[in-house]
Structures are given as C-alpha cells and as structure tokens.
Design a protein around this motif. Structure first.
Motif, mmCIF file in Angstrom:
data_model
loop_
_atom_site.group_PDB
_atom_site.id
_atom_site.type_symbol
_atom_site.label_atom_id
_atom_site.label_comp_id
_atom_site.label_asym_id
_atom_site.label_seq_id
_atom_site.Cartn_x
_atom_site.Cartn_y
_atom_site.Cartn_z
ATOM 1 N N GLU A 19 0.659 -1.007 0.083
ATOM 2 C CA GLU A 19 -0.319 -0.084 0.137
ATOM 3 C C GLU A 19 0.535 1.458 -0.146
ATOM 4 O OE1 GLU A 19 1.095 -1.592 4.160
ATOM 5 O OE2 GLU A 19 -0.101 -2.026 2.270
ATOM 6 N N GLU A 20 2.056 1.475 0.616
ATOM 7 C CA GLU A 20 3.053 2.990 1.075
ATOM 8 C C GLU A 20 3.739 2.591 -0.894
ATOM 9 O OE1 GLU A 20 4.844 2.275 3.801
ATOM 10 O OE2 GLU A 20 3.454 3.183 4.939
ATOM 11 N N ASN A 21 3.582 1.791 -2.358
ATOM 12 C CA ASN A 21 4.229 1.812 -3.261
ATOM 13 C C ASN A 21 6.237 0.891 -3.108
ATOM 14 O OD1 ASN A 21 2.137 1.909 -5.241
ATOM 15 N ND2 ASN A 21 2.906 3.836 -5.418
ATOM 16 N N VAL A 22 6.122 0.013 -1.992
ATOM 17 C CA VAL A 22 6.845 -0.565 -1.697
ATOM 18 C C VAL A 22 7.168 -1.757 -2.364
ATOM 19 C CG1 VAL A 22 8.724 -0.991 0.281
ATOM 20 C CG2 VAL A 22 7.052 1.598 0.124
ATOM 21 N N LEU A 23 8.329 -2.493 -2.365
ATOM 22 C CA LEU A 23 8.493 -3.589 -2.531
ATOM 23 C C LEU A 23 10.026 -4.154 -1.984
ATOM 24 C CD1 LEU A 23 7.574 -6.140 -4.806
ATOM 25 C CD2 LEU A 23 9.619 -5.148 -7.022
ATOM 26 N N MET A 35 12.667 -1.362 -2.040
ATOM 27 C CA MET A 35 12.060 0.063 -2.974
ATOM 28 C C MET A 35 10.567 0.147 -2.953
ATOM 29 S SD MET A 35 16.031 -0.811 -2.687
ATOM 30 C CE MET A 35 16.540 -0.733 -5.009
ATOM 31 N N GLY A 36 10.786 1.851 -2.886
ATOM 32 C CA GLY A 36 9.573 2.749 -3.166
ATOM 33 C C GLY A 36 10.068 2.465 -4.918
ATOM 34 N N PHE A 37 8.634 3.226 -5.344
ATOM 35 C CA PHE A 37 8.216 3.408 -6.534
ATOM 36 C C PHE A 37 7.446 4.791 -6.501
ATOM 37 C CE2 PHE A 37 8.963 -0.691 -6.552
ATOM 38 C CZ PHE A 37 9.948 -0.952 -7.718
ATOM 39 N N VAL A 38 7.974 5.605 -7.078
ATOM 40 C CA VAL A 38 6.872 6.484 -6.951
ATOM 41 C C VAL A 38 6.493 6.867 -8.110
ATOM 42 C CG1 VAL A 38 7.065 9.878 -6.539
ATOM 43 C CG2 VAL A 38 8.797 7.819 -5.695
ATOM 44 N N GLN A 164 14.928 -5.652 -11.303
ATOM 45 C CA GLN A 164 15.160 -5.220 -10.056
ATOM 46 C C GLN A 164 16.407 -4.017 -10.509
ATOM 47 O OE1 GLN A 164 14.360 -8.303 -6.930
ATOM 48 N NE2 GLN A 164 16.178 -8.520 -7.766
ATOM 49 N N GLY A 165 16.117 -3.131 -11.265
ATOM 50 C CA GLY A 165 16.505 -1.771 -11.685
ATOM 51 C C GLY A 165 17.933 -1.611 -11.322
ATOM 52 N N ASN A 166 18.604 -3.252 -11.889
ATOM 53 C CA ASN A 166 19.708 -3.550 -12.839
ATOM 54 C C ASN A 166 20.530 -2.786 -14.237
ATOM 55 O OD1 ASN A 166 21.299 -3.615 -9.630
ATOM 56 N ND2 ASN A 166 19.653 -5.653 -9.704
ATOM 57 N N ALA A 167 21.277 -3.384 -14.489
ATOM 58 C CA ALA A 167 21.463 -2.691 -15.549
ATOM 59 C C ALA A 167 22.033 -3.590 -16.548
ATOM 60 C CB ALA A 167 22.903 -1.730 -16.026
ATOM 61 N N TYR A 168 20.629 -4.845 -16.765
ATOM 62 C CA TYR A 168 20.732 -5.989 -17.926
ATOM 63 C C TYR A 168 22.062 -6.504 -18.173
ATOM 64 C CZ TYR A 168 17.946 -4.160 -21.214
ATOM 65 O OH TYR A 168 17.500 -3.438 -21.912
ATOM 66 N N TRP A 169 21.739 -5.287 -19.622
ATOM 67 C CA TRP A 169 22.495 -5.539 -20.822
ATOM 68 C C TRP A 169 23.779 -5.992 -20.306
ATOM 69 C CZ3 TRP A 169 20.331 -0.995 -18.870
ATOM 70 C CH2 TRP A 169 20.833 -0.178 -18.146
ATOM 71 N N GLU A 170 24.627 -5.719 -19.015
ATOM 72 C CA GLU A 170 26.021 -5.790 -18.458
ATOM 73 C C GLU A 170 26.535 -7.371 -18.201
ATOM 74 O OE1 GLU A 170 26.955 -2.829 -15.780
ATOM 75 O OE2 GLU A 170 26.928 -1.414 -17.506
ATOM 76 N N TRP A 171 24.904 -7.805 -17.577
ATOM 77 C CA TRP A 171 24.767 -9.108 -17.927
ATOM 78 C C TRP A 171 24.838 -10.365 -19.206
ATOM 79 C CZ3 TRP A 171 20.226 -9.181 -14.673
ATOM 80 C CH2 TRP A 171 19.524 -8.760 -13.646
#
Length: 179
Positions: A19-23, A35-38, A164-171
């Motif tokens: 309910e607080e936009n948190v995961l 982690m939050g989302f705005v 999860q916000g990570n630079a997937y193209w570097e994997w």
C-alpha cells in the motif's frame, strides 16, 4: 507477458507493491531490501496534446501512454535516491534544451528525446530515427559512451523491472571453446 504495453508492464509491477508502493527485492548475500516507487500524477489528453503542439514534439504512442498514466516516475527508490527515473514531459523538454547546449552529436539532437536517467549510467534517450517506419522508439543510454539497448520503451521497462533496476545489458556470457 505477451502484451508488453506500458500499461501492462506497470500493472504487473503494481500488483506486487504494498500500500506504500514498496517492494522487497532480492539482493546479494540474501538481503531483501525494501525499495519504493514514486508515480507522478498523469497528464490529461488535452494537456499532453497542448505540450506536444506547443513544443513541436513527435512522440510515439508508447511514451504518450506512459505520460497519460504517470507524468514521470522514480523506480527502486531508497534512502539515497533511486535506480532510474522516467521524466515528466516538462522535465524531458527541459533536458532536451540542455542537450542542445552541450551535445554536439547531430544524430542525438535530430532524432532523440531524453526521457529518463539511470544513476551511475547516464541519460535514457528515446531514439525516433525509425519512428516513421515502425511507430516505435528505440532506447539508447548516453553516458561516457552511448549504448544501443535494441528495444522499445515497454520492453526496456519490463527488463529493468525484472532485473530489479540493475543494468541487465551488462550481464553477458561467452561461449566456451574446448580443445
């Protein structure tokens, strides 16, 4: 996910938020930080059309759709900031005018809009060089070097949420050859 529209990508995320936009996300060493989302308030169709007309913009449907859902957003927020953001249209226009002042790459100035920012990586660009043929933009990341991520905005956002916000193209992996 078969339909990778911005609406469906964001709906899939919001189902998992509290309910607080948190995961709670999985991190290294078994740590599960929250982690939050705005999400900014949306633009109305009228407001969007007025800004597009006033600034002579040619925006693909995928970015318009995002602005009509949320006129800007921050993803994976924590006490020191966020992992990445997508700009409001006002911030995008402001950043574009800043690009005009310091960027000397004609391609970027002629075909790209700065639509967001990734901390420690650079500015997200929506490349519209093939927009007339495909009606979609391509995502570039402009930092020290400019990287082509070879996907449209919904696909990029979906991948960023999965990683999860990570630079997937570097994997990456490399094929191993045995003698």
């Amino acid at each position: 996910m078969n339909d990778s529209s911005i609406v469906h990508v964001l709906e899939a995320l919001k189902i998992r938020l509290d309910e607080e936009n948190v995961l709670a996300v999985h991190s290294t060493s078994g740590i599960y930080p929250k982690m939050g989302f705005v999400f900014n308030e949306p633009l109305t169709k009228y407001e969007l059309e007025q800004l597009i007309r006033k600034n002579n913009l040619d925006l693909p449907a995928e970015y318009r759709e995002f602005l009509l859902l949320h006129n800007g957003a921050e993803f994976f927020t924590y006490e020191y900031g966020y992992s990445f953001c997508l700009y409001s249209i006002e911030d995008m226009i402001k950043e574009y005018h800043s690009l005009e002042e310091y960027c000397d790459v004609d391609y970027i100035l002629n075909y790209c809009y700065p639509i967001g920012y990734m901390v420690d990586h650079g500015t997200l660009l929506l490349d519209l060089s093939n927009f007339k043929q495909t009606n979609k933009g391509n995502i570039l990341l402009m930092g020290v070097n400019t990287i082509n991520l070879y996907c449209d905005l919904p696909t990029w956002l979906d991948r960023m949420l999965i990683s999860q916000g990570n630079a997937y193209w570097e994997w990456y992996s490399k094929e191993v050859e045995f003698e």
